[in-house]
Design an enzyme around this catalytic site. Structure first.
Site, mmCIF file in Angstrom:
data_model
loop_
_atom_site.group_PDB
_atom_site.id
_atom_site.type_symbol
_atom_site.label_atom_id
_atom_site.label_comp_id
_atom_site.label_asym_id
_atom_site.label_seq_id
_atom_site.Cartn_x
_atom_site.Cartn_y
_atom_site.Cartn_z
ATOM 1 C CG HIS A 39 -0.511 0.244 2.582
ATOM 2 N ND1 HIS A 39 -0.183 -0.691 3.509
ATOM 3 C CD2 HIS A 39 -0.104 1.544 2.990
ATOM 4 C CE1 HIS A 39 0.234 0.167 4.608
ATOM 5 N NE2 HIS A 39 0.498 1.288 4.229
ATOM 6 C CG ASP A 73 -0.113 -3.861 2.735
ATOM 7 O OD1 ASP A 73 0.441 -3.415 1.639
ATOM 8 O OD2 ASP A 73 -0.235 -3.107 3.767
ATOM 9 N N GLY A 86 3.266 5.894 8.957
ATOM 10 C CA GLY A 86 4.623 5.972 8.962
ATOM 11 C C GLY A 86 5.565 4.690 9.055
ATOM 12 C CB SER A 128 2.882 1.328 6.395
ATOM 13 O OG SER A 128 1.631 1.284 7.020
ATOM 14 N N GLY A 129 5.174 -1.108 6.155
ATOM 15 C CA GLY A 129 6.185 -1.397 5.349
ATOM 16 C C GLY A 129 7.361 -1.979 6.212
HETATM 17 C C1 4AZ Z 1 -0.301 3.482 8.720
HETATM 18 O O1 4AZ Z 1 -1.306 4.374 8.489
HETATM 19 C C2 4AZ Z 1 -0.694 2.704 9.883
HETATM 20 N N1 4AZ Z 1 -2.152 0.838 14.372
HETATM 21 C C3 4AZ Z 1 0.004 1.732 10.367
HETATM 22 C C4 4AZ Z 1 -0.254 0.968 11.240
HETATM 23 C C5 4AZ Z 1 -1.196 1.037 12.323
HETATM 24 C C6 4AZ Z 1 -2.110 2.185 11.892
HETATM 25 C C7 4AZ Z 1 -1.924 3.141 10.678
HETATM 26 C C8 4AZ Z 1 -1.653 0.160 13.294
HETATM 27 O O2 4AZ Z 1 0.586 3.327 8.400
#
Ligand code: 4AZ
Length: 857
Positions: free
Chosen positions: A658, A713, A805, A807-808
């Site tokens: 994503h 993902d 932030g 993520s990944g």
């Molecule tokens: C994000 O937006 C995100 N609480 C990643 C993980 C979580 C929430 C948002 C888990 O990258």
């Protein structure tokens, strides 16, 4: 024939006592003699003949007795000479005070004649002192003076004794006393030489620096307003010497104290046998009761290694026993004024206070008192936010060394945040640091509160903490003493009543975790007695577990057996390169060769971090530098850090699909938009040494990635140029598709994402320890959103979670051999750290084959 040769070791050397016994000759003589007698006597006197010569058994008995006697004598002699009179070399280090002389600069130089003269007097004084003590005098051999410092003059020395084995305890007892040289000395050299406080302590003989051995001995004096730097020999280009005895004597001007900081520290790991060790002493002689700290292993640069002295000297010793190659340390020190007052009178409604030099280690031998006074009619509450007063040799439960005392109660050791309150508007906090070992200390805040209502509109924990009323009886211990979960009446429709009377949400029942604490929430859900619960929920007879047949149908009954054998391949079994499948679960890179072709231990140069010692989290969740060397920061052009990723080889990263979806006119799917930073710790220091910057050759998101559900993902990213591995750049291990990360397992999540929902990103890489949540619970918490490619990881009471932030980025799991495996990829969640809304992660084992297909890794 010689049959007895006994080597006896005595105190006066070795001597040989041979007992020559020719047994065969003796036997021949006696037996033949006996027979001869029979033969040559007249036949009519045969009775007489029998009487005259001894019988054969009598001779044998005499011989046996003779040997027993000889053995006893020999044993006694061996004991007497070898043990009773054997001598033990004992070396004691100590210091004494010369009260009627003044310190001159020449005493700092051990080659000066002034030093030699004074050292001569000290040695004479010690000889005189020891000869006056019956338990020491006869065994005294010699002393050496190693240094002098101010006060009037303190002389540092070592004394050697040669002590008979049976006198060792008496000598130890005699030396442990403090002496004053009170008698008028007979020696002319000691006329008007006043010596007080002579103390000595048993010493590890290795630490003794004799005048003959000063090849690695340094003496440094701080200059006013300047920082003095020093390193181990050869640092950082070559390792410090093997089997070295190094010491650094640090001094400042009279009446000042020293601040010492190790900026870089890497010596051999602290294992039990023959490790290398650095000791810091609050004196100029290496004696345990004045040790400030013992250091070994590797400390990351972010760990605070600052130590304060209580006077103007410090000693650092490095003893190396290994021949391992480590660079050693780089340190600096400077002098500063002695703290005139420690503690104080604190007023106002709130404020903070801390141990001296916090977050550096507080100095030894200091006492501080804070008197805190808040407005009248109010009470005081102190929250200790950071508390580290750890000392070795502390008697458990006593706080007999360093401690904090409030309301008559002593606190010591390492403690999570805690609150102490008073029932008046005044409270006194006392801090005591003894002469040895120091720590980071504490950081505390004080607050005034209304005694009739300490927590307006909120629930008051027994600890004094205020929590929202909605947190009472909700199944979560929000008060550290559980007081919010006591005396509750459970809500029958949504809560389970544990045997111990705690209330827990109904959906926690049978989730594989002991939520009640007494396991009562997990009792009615297992398979009947003597049956095994398969991963697919089926119950099979216990006897069918590990019987080399897939009785469950999903292989789980054969997946975790003690001995390893081959089993029919299923999705739960590990497949060796040869094609055979193993009964053992998670066998890859666990340090044991399980496949006969060794393929389970191939490609295992992964998942190891460079730093052996993890720092304590002080004031937050900052990671240490190099703690997560596979963590990568992905920056999009003009936007800075957007997502995380994990290094899996010198050219490939794993991240979340994503992150690479085009949005708001930005073409995130294009490699040219991105820059990857590897070896990064602090986002504001992207050009720091060790950080590598790369572009992408290609971005491959999973073809089945669903932008709406976030199913699949995952993405792999190829770097435009390989990276070289270093202490801050290393790949993480990829788990096999059969690898399991069971519910309840603790895993680490890391990233530079927001530190609270709706907040802002972190500069320093953050880390959080979270737990794998059972899939059924996960599905019930996030209904109709969780697919088999997803798993929930977190704490259901919130608090620790990934956020925007992150993520990944990686979910790093420590597996059998201590290696870290990539358990998941940060994917999504409902908000961040919300109660009952854990973070959702892409399962890496489920998509392992896809990673292999796309990257070859
Ligand atoms: C994000 O937006 C995100 N609480 C990643 C993980 C979580 C929430 C948002 C888990 O990258």
């Amino acid at each position: 024939m010689v049959i007895g040769g006994i080597l006896i070791a005595g105190a006066n050397g070795l001597f040989l006592a041979f007992i020559f016994l020719d047994l065969s000759a003796a036997l021949d003589t006696n037996i033949n003699g006996f027979e001869e007698g029979v033969e040559f006597l007249p036949a009519n006197n045969s009775r007489k003949v029998e009487k005259r010569g001894p019988k054969r058994w009598v001779v044998l008995l005499a011989l046996v007795l003779f040997f027993i006697l000889i053995s006893l004598m020999v044993g006694f002699l061996v004991w007497h000479f070898n043990y009773k009179n054997a001598r033990v070399q004992k070396i004691f280090n100590g210091y004494l005070r010369i009260t009627n002389e003044n310190f001159i600069d020449a005493y700092e130089n051990s080659n000066s004649t002034e030093f030699a003269n004074l050292a001569g007097k000290v040695k004479e004084a010690l000889r005189f002192l020891y000869h006056g003590i019956p338990a020491l005098g006869p065994f005294y051999k010699e002393s050496g003076v190693t240094a002098f410092s101010e006060g009037s003059i303190i002389a540092y020395y070592w004394s050697e004794f040669s002590v008979p084995q049976d006198m060792v305890e008496e000598v130890d007892r005699a030396i442990s006393k403090e002496y004053v040289l009170s008698l008028p000395p007979r020696s002319r050299a000691l006329q008007s030489f006043n010596v007080a406080s002579v103390v000595a302590f048993p010493t590890d003989a290795r630490t003794v620096q004799t005048s003959r051995d000063n090849s690695c001995s340094f003496s440094l004096h701080a200059r006013a307003g300047e920082v003095t730097r020093f390193t181990t020999p050869g640092f950082p280009d070559s390792p410090y010497p093997a089997r070295a005895r190094c010491q650094w004597a640090l001094r400042g001007d009279a009446d000042l104290v020293l601040s010492l900081t190790f900026q870089s520290f890497d010596v051999a790991a602290c294992d039990d046998d023959g490790n290398d060790v650095v000791m810091v002493y609050d004196t100029l002689t290496p004696v345990e009761p004045r040790a400030v700290v013992q250091l070994c292993g590797v400390y990351p640069p972010s760990y605070n290694l600052t130590f304060l002295s209580s006077q103007n000297v410090m000693l650092i010793t490095l003893i190396t026993n290994t021949v391992r190659r480590h660079p050693g340390f780089k340190a600096e020190f400077f002098q500063l004024s002695k703290m005139t007052e420690c503690g104080g009178h604190l007023t106002g409604a709130q404020g903070t206070f801390n141990t001296p030099y916090y977050p550096g280690h507080y100095p030894p031998n200091i006492d501080c008192t804070w008197v805190i006074e808040v407005p009248r009619n109010q009470n005081v509450k102190i929250r200790f936010k950071i508390f580290y007063l750890v000392e070795p040799h502390q008697i458990v439960g006593t706080c007999n060394k360093d401690y904090v005392e409030v309301n008559g109660e002593k606190y010591c050791g390492e403690k999570p945040q805690f609150v102490v309150s008073s029932s008046t508007n005044k409270i006194t906090v006392r801090f005591h640091s003894d002469e040895s070992y120091t720590d980071t200390g504490f950081f505390a805040e004080y607050l005034s509160y209304d005694s009739s209502d300490p927590c307006p509109g909120m629930f008051t924990c027994k600890t004094g903490r205020c929590i929202s009323n909605s947190l009472r009886c909700d199944g979560w211990a929000d008060c550290t003493d559980f007081s919010d979960e006591l005396h509750c009446v459970c809500n029958a429709t949504s809560q389970f009543t544990c045997k111990n009377k705690f209330c827990k949400p109904l959906f926690w029942v049978c989730d594989g975790l002991n939520d009640c604490g007494d396991n009562s929430d997990e009792l009615q859900c297992s398979c009947p007695d003597q049956t095994f619960k398969c991963r697919n929920g089926k119950c099979i007879p216990e006897s069918q577990k590990c019987d080399k047949k897939d009785n469950c149908g999903d292989g789980s009954d054969e997946a975790e057996c003690d001995s390893v054998w081959t089993v029919p391949c299923t999705q739960h079994t590990y497949k060796c390169q040869s094609g055979v499948c193993l009964s053992k679960g998670n066998p890859e890179c666990d340090g044991q060769k399980d496949c006969s072709d060794g393929s389970d231990e191939k490609n295992c140069d992964c998942g190891i971090r460079s730093f052996s010692r993890q720092s304590r989290i002080v004031g937050g969740q900052n990671s240490d530098e190099g703690e997560w060397p596979w963590q990568v920061s992905l920056h999009a052009e003009g936007q800075g850090h957007i997502c995380g990723a994990s290094l899996i080889s010198s050219t490939w990263l794993v991240s979340a699909a994503h992150c690479f979806v085009d949005e708001l006119g930005i073409r995130y799917s294009q490699p040219s938009v991105w820059t990857a930073y590897l070896g990064l710790h602090d986002q504001s220091k992207r050009s720091a040494r060790g950080v590598e910057e790369r572009g992408f050759k290609q971005i491959i998101p999973h073809a089945a990635f669903n932008d709406y559900t976030f199913d699949y993902d995952i993405a792999v990213l190829e770097l435009d140029e390989p990276v070289e591995f270093s202490s801050v750049i290393r790949p993480i291990c990829l788990p096999d598709s059969s690898h399991t990360f069971p519910a309840g397992k603790t895993i680490w999540v890391t990233g530079w994402g927001h530190t609270k929902e709706g907040g802002s990103g972190a500069l320093v890489l953050q880390k959080g320890e979270i737990r794998v949540i059972n899939q059924t619970t996960c599905e019930s918490l996030l209904p109709n959103q969780v697919t088999p490619r997803m798993m929930c990881v977190g704490f259901l009471n919130g608090g620790v979670d990934a956020c925007q932030g992150d993520s990944g980025g990686p979910l790093s799991s420590v597996e059998n051999d201590g290696r870290m495996f990539l358990a998941g990829v940060v994917s999504w969640g409902e908000g961040c750290a919300r109660r009952n809304k854990p973070g959702v992660y892409t399962r890496v084992p489920t998509l392992r084959d896809w990673i292999k297909e796309k990257t070859g890794v």
